[in-house]
Motif scaffolding. Structure first.
Motif, PDB file in Angstrom:
ATOM      1  N   TYR B  36      59.693  -3.191 100.599  1.00 61.15           N
ATOM      2  CA  TYR B  36      58.381  -3.721 100.941  1.00 61.15           C
ATOM      3  C   TYR B  36      57.955  -3.112 102.271  1.00 61.15           C
ATOM      4  CZ  TYR B  36      58.497  -7.357  97.364  1.00 61.15           C
ATOM      5  OH  TYR B  36      58.522  -8.033  96.168  1.00 61.15           O
ATOM      6  N   LEU B  44      53.381  -8.677 103.340  1.00 60.97           N
ATOM      7  CA  LEU B  44      54.208  -7.608 102.803  1.00 60.97           C
ATOM      8  C   LEU B  44      53.607  -7.080 101.512  1.00 60.97           C
ATOM      9  CD1 LEU B  44      56.209  -9.245 104.676  1.00 60.97           C
ATOM     10  CD2 LEU B  44      58.015  -8.450 103.148  1.00 60.97           C
ATOM     11  N   GLN B  45      53.732  -5.770 101.319  1.00 58.84           N
ATOM     12  CA  GLN B  45      53.285  -5.145 100.077  1.00 58.84           C
ATOM     13  C   GLN B  45      54.468  -4.465  99.432  1.00 58.84           C
ATOM     14  OE1 GLN B  45      50.108  -2.342 100.826  1.00 58.84           O
ATOM     15  NE2 GLN B  45      49.293  -3.586 102.496  1.00 58.84           N
ATOM     16  N   LEU B  46      54.555  -4.563  98.123  1.00 59.36           N
ATOM     17  CA  LEU B  46      55.613  -3.869  97.411  1.00 59.36           C
ATOM     18  C   LEU B  46      55.372  -2.364  97.493  1.00 59.36           C
ATOM     19  CD1 LEU B  46      58.112  -3.996  95.569  1.00 59.36           C
ATOM     20  CD2 LEU B  46      56.541  -4.054  93.620  1.00 59.36           C
TER      21      LEU B  46
END
Lengths: 114, 115
Positions: B36, B44-46
């Motif tokens: 992430y 958070l971003q994957l």
């Protein structure tokens, strides 16, 4: 578009006040989570929920409370019992049966005690 | 129990340098692995994921290969940009565990890329 919405983005609390952070998702996810993040630190789990009307404590639940009355919503209340609430709070959601898809996170709420 | 260990930061690189952020894990079962990314002030971003041994996840020029023999999932990028400055979290999901719906996160590694 599907996603998670956290509000407000910034929140200020006076000493002794309770405040509630909102988290809403339209992904039809069963599980929802609340994390706390302090500057330069990792994520610490506060509470999580797998199903409506049920939730479990995480690693740092003291001074916090949650509810899960609807699948889409998982609000977090920071109570006056939380002695050091200033932090960045993140909400996340996931499916239960296919966890290899990971979590979807909201954009966070920054809480400051004034 | 399950755990994830990441290299400690901060990591500072010049633009166009090669990036490696190490991540190793322990798990009781056969986990799925994730990276992430968290940009300043955001959630958070994957970034990428891999679900079985020897799988390579890739996205935005980043890559990570699921190495079961070394229990590792190191993040790499051949040429970093200033816009890659962020905190990177390694995570695992162990489907065999009692809490199989939960991710276990590393502590994060802060990357700063300077022009």
């Amino acid at each position: 578009d599907g996603g998670i919405t956290q509000s407000p983005k910034y929140l200020f609390r006076k000493e002794g006040q309770n405040v509630t952070l909102s988290c809403e998702q339209n992904l039809n996810h069963d599980a929802m989570y609340w994390y706390r993040q302090d500057p330069g630190q990792g994520l610490r789990l506060i509470y999580y929920s797998q199903i409506v009307n049920d939730f479990q404590k995480g690693d740092i639940a003291e001074g916090y409370s949650v509810s899960r009355e609807k699948k889409e919503s998982f609000p977090l209340t920071v109570t006056s019992a939380q002695k050091n609430p200033t932090a960045f709070y993140l909400c996340a959601s996931s499916e239960l049966d296919r966890t290899n898809y990971g979590y979807t996170f909201g954009s966070g709420t920054r809480l400051t005690v004034v | 129990g399950d755990s994830v260990t990441q290299m400690e930061g901060p990591v500072t690189l010049s633009e166009e340098a090669f990036l490696t952020i190490n991540c190793t894990y322990t798990a009781t079962g056969y986990p799925s692995l994730f990276w992430y990314v968290q940009y300043p002030g955001e959630g958070l971003q994957l970034l990428l994921k891999a679900t079985k041994a020897d799988d390579k996840g890739s996205n935005k020029g980043f890559e990570a290969t699921y190495r079961k023999e070394t229990t590792s999932f190191h993040l790499e990028k051949g040429s970093v940009q200033v816009s890659d400055s962020a905190v990177y979290f390694c995570a695992l999901s162990d489907l065999s565990g009692a809490g199989s719906y939960q991710l276990t996160f590393g502590k994060g590694t802060k990357l700063s890329v300077i022009p």
